[in-house]
Motif scaffolding. Sequence first.
Motif, PDB file in Angstrom:
ATOM      1  N   PHE A 198      96.814  25.183  21.886  1.00  0.00           N
ATOM      2  CA  PHE A 198      97.492  24.444  21.149  1.00  0.00           C
ATOM      3  C   PHE A 198      99.061  24.393  21.745  1.00  0.00           C
ATOM      4  N   ASP A 199      99.488  25.805  20.812  1.00  0.00           N
ATOM      5  CA  ASP A 199     100.216  26.872  21.440  1.00  0.00           C
ATOM      6  C   ASP A 199     100.771  26.757  22.451  1.00  0.00           C
ATOM      7  N   SER A 200     100.029  26.890  23.473  1.00  0.00           N
ATOM      8  CA  SER A 200     100.101  26.521  24.974  1.00  0.00           C
ATOM      9  C   SER A 200     100.035  25.764  25.914  1.00  0.00           C
ATOM     10  N   PHE A 201      99.790  24.530  24.788  1.00  0.00           N
ATOM     11  CA  PHE A 201     100.584  22.802  25.688  1.00  0.00           C
ATOM     12  C   PHE A 201     102.208  22.463  24.986  1.00  0.00           C
ATOM     13  N   LEU A 202     101.609  23.431  23.425  1.00  0.00           N
ATOM     14  CA  LEU A 202     103.606  22.483  22.582  1.00  0.00           C
ATOM     15  C   LEU A 202     104.783  23.816  23.881  1.00  0.00           C
ATOM     16  N   TYR A 203     103.715  25.111  24.401  1.00  0.00           N
ATOM     17  CA  TYR A 203     104.983  25.453  24.981  1.00  0.00           C
ATOM     18  C   TYR A 203     105.582  24.823  26.159  1.00  0.00           C
ATOM     19  N   GLU A 204     104.427  24.291  27.133  1.00  0.00           N
ATOM     20  CA  GLU A 204     105.194  23.383  28.356  1.00  0.00           C
ATOM     21  C   GLU A 204     105.104  22.040  27.984  1.00  0.00           C
ATOM     22  N   ALA A 205     105.482  21.481  26.723  1.00  0.00           N
ATOM     23  CA  ALA A 205     105.632  19.721  26.790  1.00  0.00           C
ATOM     24  C   ALA A 205     107.380  19.685  27.275  1.00  0.00           C
ATOM     25  N   GLY A 206     107.285  18.728  27.654  1.00  0.00           N
ATOM     26  CA  GLY A 206     108.534  18.218  27.497  1.00  0.00           C
ATOM     27  C   GLY A 206     109.182  18.760  28.727  1.00  0.00           C
ATOM     28  N   SER A 207     108.748  19.657  29.954  1.00  0.00           N
ATOM     29  CA  SER A 207     108.959  19.793  31.140  1.00  0.00           C
ATOM     30  C   SER A 207     109.068  18.350  31.908  1.00  0.00           C
ATOM     31  N   ASN A 208     109.263  18.912  33.475  1.00  0.00           N
ATOM     32  CA  ASN A 208     109.524  17.851  34.020  1.00  0.00           C
ATOM     33  C   ASN A 208     108.002  18.292  34.928  1.00  0.00           C
ATOM     34  N   SER A 209     106.953  18.598  34.807  1.00  0.00           N
ATOM     35  CA  SER A 209     106.069  18.990  35.785  1.00  0.00           C
ATOM     36  C   SER A 209     105.074  19.276  34.141  1.00  0.00           C
ATOM     37  N   PHE A 210     104.776  18.702  32.964  1.00  0.00           N
ATOM     38  CA  PHE A 210     103.937  18.714  32.017  1.00  0.00           C
ATOM     39  C   PHE A 210     103.349  17.548  31.853  1.00  0.00           C
ATOM     40  N   THR A 211     102.067  17.789  32.130  1.00  0.00           N
ATOM     41  CA  THR A 211     101.195  16.052  32.423  1.00  0.00           C
ATOM     42  C   THR A 211      99.671  16.364  31.507  1.00  0.00           C
ATOM     43  N   LEU A 212      99.517  15.250  30.121  1.00  0.00           N
ATOM     44  CA  LEU A 212      98.230  15.758  29.060  1.00  0.00           C
ATOM     45  C   LEU A 212      97.712  14.530  29.093  1.00  0.00           C
ATOM     46  N   SER A 213      96.703  14.384  29.131  1.00  0.00           N
ATOM     47  CA  SER A 213      95.270  12.852  29.116  1.00  0.00           C
ATOM     48  C   SER A 213      95.085  13.558  27.829  1.00  0.00           C
ATOM     49  N   PRO A 214      94.099  12.234  27.301  1.00  0.00           N
ATOM     50  CA  PRO A 214      94.005  12.425  25.947  1.00  0.00           C
ATOM     51  C   PRO A 214      92.672  13.164  25.886  1.00  0.00           C
ATOM     52  N   SER A 215      91.965  12.826  26.890  1.00  0.00           N
ATOM     53  CA  SER A 215      90.296  13.460  27.054  1.00  0.00           C
ATOM     54  C   SER A 215      90.457  15.317  27.668  1.00  0.00           C
ATOM     55  N   LYS A 216      91.754  15.700  27.949  1.00  0.00           N
ATOM     56  CA  LYS A 216      92.396  17.069  28.137  1.00  0.00           C
ATOM     57  C   LYS A 216      92.546  17.077  26.658  1.00  0.00           C
ATOM     58  N   TRP A 217      93.251  17.161  26.760  1.00  0.00           N
ATOM     59  CA  TRP A 217      93.789  16.698  24.715  1.00  0.00           C
ATOM     60  C   TRP A 217      92.312  17.776  23.828  1.00  0.00           C
ATOM     61  N   ILE A 218      91.649  16.717  23.642  1.00  0.00           N
ATOM     62  CA  ILE A 218      90.497  16.392  22.747  1.00  0.00           C
ATOM     63  C   ILE A 218      89.738  18.552  23.001  1.00  0.00           C
ATOM     64  N   GLU A 219      88.883  18.122  24.047  1.00  0.00           N
ATOM     65  CA  GLU A 219      88.756  19.345  24.969  1.00  0.00           C
ATOM     66  C   GLU A 219      89.148  20.413  25.378  1.00  0.00           C
ATOM     67  N   THR A 220      90.529  20.440  24.763  1.00  0.00           N
ATOM     68  CA  THR A 220      91.139  22.257  24.972  1.00  0.00           C
ATOM     69  C   THR A 220      90.786  22.755  24.191  1.00  0.00           C
ATOM     70  N   THR A 221      91.370  20.849  23.126  1.00  0.00           N
ATOM     71  CA  THR A 221      91.949  22.139  21.185  1.00  0.00           C
ATOM     72  C   THR A 221      90.884  21.794  19.779  1.00  0.00           C
ATOM     73  N   ASN A 222      89.409  20.778  21.183  1.00  0.00           N
ATOM     74  CA  ASN A 222      88.673  20.291  19.712  1.00  0.00           C
ATOM     75  C   ASN A 222      89.211  19.685  19.081  1.00  0.00           C
ATOM     76  N   ALA A 223      90.333  18.788  19.620  1.00  0.00           N
ATOM     77  CA  ALA A 223      90.644  18.046  18.008  1.00  0.00           C
ATOM     78  C   ALA A 223      90.088  16.510  17.677  1.00  0.00           C
ATOM     79  N   LYS A 224      90.381  16.001  16.516  1.00  0.00           N
ATOM     80  CA  LYS A 224      89.494  14.762  16.328  1.00  0.00           C
ATOM     81  C   LYS A 224      90.495  13.857  15.914  1.00  0.00           C
ATOM     82  N   GLY A 225      91.302  13.881  15.646  1.00  0.00           N
ATOM     83  CA  GLY A 225      93.050  12.820  15.414  1.00  0.00           C
ATOM     84  C   GLY A 225      92.239  11.669  16.872  1.00  0.00           C
TER      85      GLY A 225
END
Length: 274
Positions: free
Chosen positions: A72-99
């Motif tokens: 999660f910290d890695s995503f948070l560091y990159e978030a907001g930059s012009n090159s940052f993209t994130l799909s729901p599936s990548k978020w779930i797979e990478t962080t083991n998200a349940k929400g």
Amino acid sequence: MAKNKMIHVKGVEIVLYENNQQDYISLTDIARYKNPAEPKDVVKNWMRSRTTIEFLGLWEELNNPDFKGVEFDSFLYEAGSNSFTLSPSKWIETTNAKGIVSRQGKNGGTFAHKDIAFEFASWISASFKLYLIKEFQRLKDDENNRLQLDWSLQRTISKINYQIHTDAIKQNLMPKAITSQQANYVYANEADLLNIALFGITAKEWRDANPGKAGNIRDYATLEQLVVLSNMESINALLIKQGLTQGERVLQLNQVAITQMRSLIESKAIKRLK
């Protein structure tokens, strides 16, 4: 997992479902209010925001003990930059998200816990969020009212069967020429036989363990327990007429309670009521 449900918000059909007593709402459907043709893009754009990532991360930290904070910290560091993209599936797979949940098949798409779905709806439109909350609450109120009605009906049936039960006690167990106090003891004794068979405790034991609660153990029974209790009262009346002892009856009634509770808990009809 419960059957899909649907609400209508400002002309948009929104699918939702309940899992482990938690409500999940389709982000894909909510996104159609803003972009009917490409709702996936709307969700991805929302997830590019640092504010969104912070919110999602905090929700997972509060509700998901298996959440991967380092990723999660890695995503948070990159978030907001012009090159940052994130799909729901990548978020779930990478962080083991349940929400956030991805579902396949008919009425599939990206779903999120209601806390997250309302936050997403606010990003879409403040007015749309208010209408969404209103319709969601209307659905929950309807479900609660129906469940309360079903509970009250079963409580009434249970009381009617209790009269049948007491009549069988009067005809078969009640000695002649006794006092009202003695009669009440016999009735209470038989009522506790059912309590022990179903709940595992007597009425007095329940009152001692719950001094702050009004009413009795049966007033706090679940819908399933009330159904079984209603059946047990009729069965006990029959066993009394057959001349079985209390010890024999409580063993049989306990097996009835176990078998019927198992069937009701696994019943699709009961799950739909919930």
